[in-house]
Design a protein around this motif. Structure first.
Motif, PDB file in Angstrom:
ATOM      1  N   VAL A 164      46.551  41.629  51.281  1.00 17.72           N
ATOM      2  CA  VAL A 164      46.945  40.899  52.469  1.00 17.72           C
ATOM      3  C   VAL A 164      48.307  40.249  52.241  1.00 17.72           C
ATOM      4  N   ASP A 165      49.164  40.321  53.246  1.00 14.55           N
ATOM      5  CA  ASP A 165      50.455  39.641  53.211  1.00 14.55           C
ATOM      6  C   ASP A 165      50.266  38.275  53.855  1.00 14.55           C
ATOM      7  N   ARG A 166      50.119  37.254  53.031  1.00 19.91           N
ATOM      8  CA  ARG A 166      49.812  35.923  53.556  1.00 19.91           C
ATOM      9  C   ARG A 166      50.995  35.283  54.281  1.00 19.91           C
ATOM     10  N   SER A 167      52.157  35.901  54.210  1.00 20.77           N
ATOM     11  CA  SER A 167      53.297  35.385  54.967  1.00 20.77           C
ATOM     12  C   SER A 167      53.288  35.876  56.414  1.00 20.77           C
ATOM     13  N   ALA A 172      50.915  36.311  59.743  1.00 26.41           N
ATOM     14  CA  ALA A 172      49.657  35.859  60.344  1.00 26.41           C
ATOM     15  C   ALA A 172      48.780  37.026  60.770  1.00 26.41           C
ATOM     16  N   ASP A 173      49.384  38.062  61.366  1.00 24.60           N
ATOM     17  CA  ASP A 173      48.583  39.203  61.822  1.00 24.60           C
ATOM     18  C   ASP A 173      47.921  39.913  60.645  1.00 24.60           C
ATOM     19  N   SER A 174      48.626  40.022  59.526  1.00 24.63           N
ATOM     20  CA  SER A 174      48.055  40.641  58.335  1.00 24.63           C
ATOM     21  C   SER A 174      46.875  39.817  57.825  1.00 24.63           C
ATOM     22  N   VAL A 175      47.023  38.504  57.832  1.00 27.44           N
ATOM     23  CA  VAL A 175      45.939  37.621  57.394  1.00 27.44           C
ATOM     24  C   VAL A 175      44.729  37.776  58.307  1.00 27.44           C
ATOM     25  N   ILE A 176      44.979  37.808  59.608  1.00 27.54           N
ATOM     26  CA  ILE A 176      43.884  37.927  60.575  1.00 27.54           C
ATOM     27  C   ILE A 176      43.163  39.256  60.405  1.00 27.54           C
ATOM     28  N   ASP A 177      43.917  40.344  60.275  1.00 32.25           N
ATOM     29  CA  ASP A 177      43.300  41.662  60.069  1.00 32.25           C
ATOM     30  C   ASP A 177      42.424  41.663  58.812  1.00 32.25           C
ATOM     31  N   HIS A 178      42.931  41.061  57.749  1.00 31.95           N
ATOM     32  CA  HIS A 178      42.183  41.008  56.494  1.00 31.95           C
ATOM     33  C   HIS A 178      40.898  40.210  56.667  1.00 31.95           C
ATOM     34  N   GLN A 179      40.984  39.058  57.301  1.00 30.33           N
ATOM     35  CA  GLN A 179      39.795  38.209  57.463  1.00 30.33           C
ATOM     36  C   GLN A 179      38.749  38.879  58.345  1.00 30.33           C
ATOM     37  N   VAL A 180      39.189  39.586  59.364  1.00 25.27           N
ATOM     38  CA  VAL A 180      38.241  40.302  60.226  1.00 25.27           C
ATOM     39  C   VAL A 180      37.562  41.420  59.449  1.00 25.27           C
ATOM     40  N   ALA A 181      38.342  42.151  58.656  1.00 27.01           N
ATOM     41  CA  ALA A 181      37.755  43.224  57.840  1.00 27.01           C
ATOM     42  C   ALA A 181      36.756  42.658  56.837  1.00 27.01           C
ATOM     43  N   TYR A 182      37.093  41.515  56.257  1.00 25.49           N
ATOM     44  CA  TYR A 182      36.191  40.864  55.304  1.00 25.49           C
ATOM     45  C   TYR A 182      34.903  40.433  55.993  1.00 25.49           C
ATOM     46  N   ALA A 183      35.023  39.876  57.199  1.00 28.57           N
ATOM     47  CA  ALA A 183      33.839  39.464  57.948  1.00 28.57           C
ATOM     48  C   ALA A 183      32.951  40.661  58.270  1.00 28.57           C
ATOM     49  N   PHE A 226      47.334  28.014  56.031  1.00 29.34           N
ATOM     50  CA  PHE A 226      46.196  28.893  55.760  1.00 29.34           C
ATOM     51  C   PHE A 226      46.280  29.506  54.371  1.00 29.34           C
ATOM     52  N   ASP A 227      47.487  29.676  53.852  1.00 33.25           N
ATOM     53  CA  ASP A 227      47.661  30.251  52.519  1.00 33.25           C
ATOM     54  C   ASP A 227      47.007  29.383  51.458  1.00 33.25           C
ATOM     55  N   ALA A 228      46.927  28.075  51.700  1.00 32.72           N
ATOM     56  CA  ALA A 228      46.363  27.161  50.707  1.00 32.72           C
ATOM     57  C   ALA A 228      44.876  27.400  50.473  1.00 32.72           C
ATOM     58  N   ALA A 229      44.190  28.022  51.430  1.00 30.90           N
ATOM     59  CA  ALA A 229      42.757  28.302  51.240  1.00 30.90           C
ATOM     60  C   ALA A 229      42.522  29.191  50.031  1.00 30.90           C
ATOM     61  N   GLY A 230      43.541  29.948  49.631  1.00 26.54           N
ATOM     62  CA  GLY A 230      43.415  30.762  48.429  1.00 26.54           C
ATOM     63  C   GLY A 230      43.231  29.944  47.169  1.00 26.54           C
ATOM     64  N   ASN A 231      43.530  28.651  47.227  1.00 20.89           N
ATOM     65  CA  ASN A 231      43.307  27.788  46.065  1.00 20.89           C
ATOM     66  C   ASN A 231      41.839  27.760  45.644  1.00 20.89           C
TER      67      ASN A 231
END
Length: 283
Positions: free
Chosen positions: A157-160, A162-173, A202-207
């Motif tokens: 996922v490219d955390r920079s 937003a659309d890439s992050v959203i696509d990743h989170q939906v796929a994960y769900a 939102f990138d900070a959630a990776g912590n």
């Protein structure tokens, strides 16, 4: 419902409550990397209409709670357990029924062990034994499914973006849903976009992926003395059903509610069933 940012011990946490403060309190503890939005509003209202004062909150580094530099969390898993106590204290609640899902269920177990006076009962959803009992964790706990393991090891996922992050989170769900029931991608995408846009960073959630445990409870799960309900989907790809069974076996008097074909978390179709079970358990 009322959203408010509390500050206890210098820690800012965003909370939201539903229902009458005079009703029995229920504290909802979400899994790591997820904000309180994943306790969906209609589910919270089901509990509130059933006569419970419901509180959900953003973990550190999610939503509108305190955020740290990505890659440099200034806290441990034990601090997240203490945050649950901070939320209760800020609302003037001496003890609550605690409902935890996924890693939030592990935090709830630790809360019951380290702060027993704060916990009236436990509901543990889609989770696993968090601390050793009799010197070790169960030896028969199966690993995640191959599909989950493949996604976890290959997803990028490219955390920079937003659309890439959203696509990743939906796929994960979708993977977490277990694959045996219909998956409402449109609804999940709306929720994920709200989550991403609402977060300070939102990138900070990776912590949460790099947290150390901190001071873990030393007492075994068998010392938990509050009424406990374990809820687990039979198609959970992260923690297969045996994890929930082992948890119920180790906590004295715990009951297991198995949800047929449900994956990880609370499927929208199961919200009425889960809410009814929590209301009955906390009566």
């Amino acid at each position: 419902m009322a959203e408010r940012v509390i500050e206890v011990d210098g820690v800012e946490l965003c909370t939201e409550s539903f229902g009458d403060p005079a009703d029995p309190p229920v504290l909802l503890v979400m899994g790591l990397g997820a904000s309180m939005l994943w306790w969906e509003e209609d589910f919270c209202r089901m509990l509130a209409v059933g006569g419970r004062f419901v509180i959900r909150y953003d973990h550190r580094d999610t939503g509108r709670s305190v955020t740290y530099e990505p890659g440099h969390p200034g806290y441990t898993g034990a601090d997240l357990v203490a945050d649950a106590v901070r939320v209760l204290a800020a609302h003037g609640i001496p003890a609550a029924h605690v409902v935890g899902v996924s890693a939030g269920g592990a935090l709830a177990q630790s809360l019951a062990l380290d702060h027993a006076e704060r916990v009236l009962s436990l509901v543990l959803i889609s989770t696993s034994p968090a601390v050793p009992d009799d010197g070790d964790l169960p030896s028969d706990l199966p690993p995640p499914t191959e599909e989950f393991a493949w996604f976890a090891s290959t997803a990028r996922v490219d955390r920079s973006d937003a659309d890439s992050v959203i696509d990743h989170q939906v796929a994960y769900a979708r993977v977490l849903a277990g694959g045996r029931r219909p998956f409402d991608e449109a609804a999940v995408r709306v929720l994920v976009r709200r989550d991403v846009e609402r977060a300070h960073d939102f990138d900070a959630a990776g912590n949460h992926d790099s947290l150390t445990d901190g001071e873990l409870p030393r007492a075994p799960l068998s010392s938990i003395a509050v009424p406990t309900l374990v809820i687990h989907g039979t198609a959970d790809p992260m923690f297969p059903l045996r994890h929930g069974e082992a948890l119920a076996e180790r906590i004295p008097g715990a009951r297991l509610l198995a949800l047929q074909d449900a994956g990880h978390g609370i499927d929208p179709a199961d919200r009425p069933t889960v809410a009814a079970a929590i209301l009955d358990h906390t009566a």
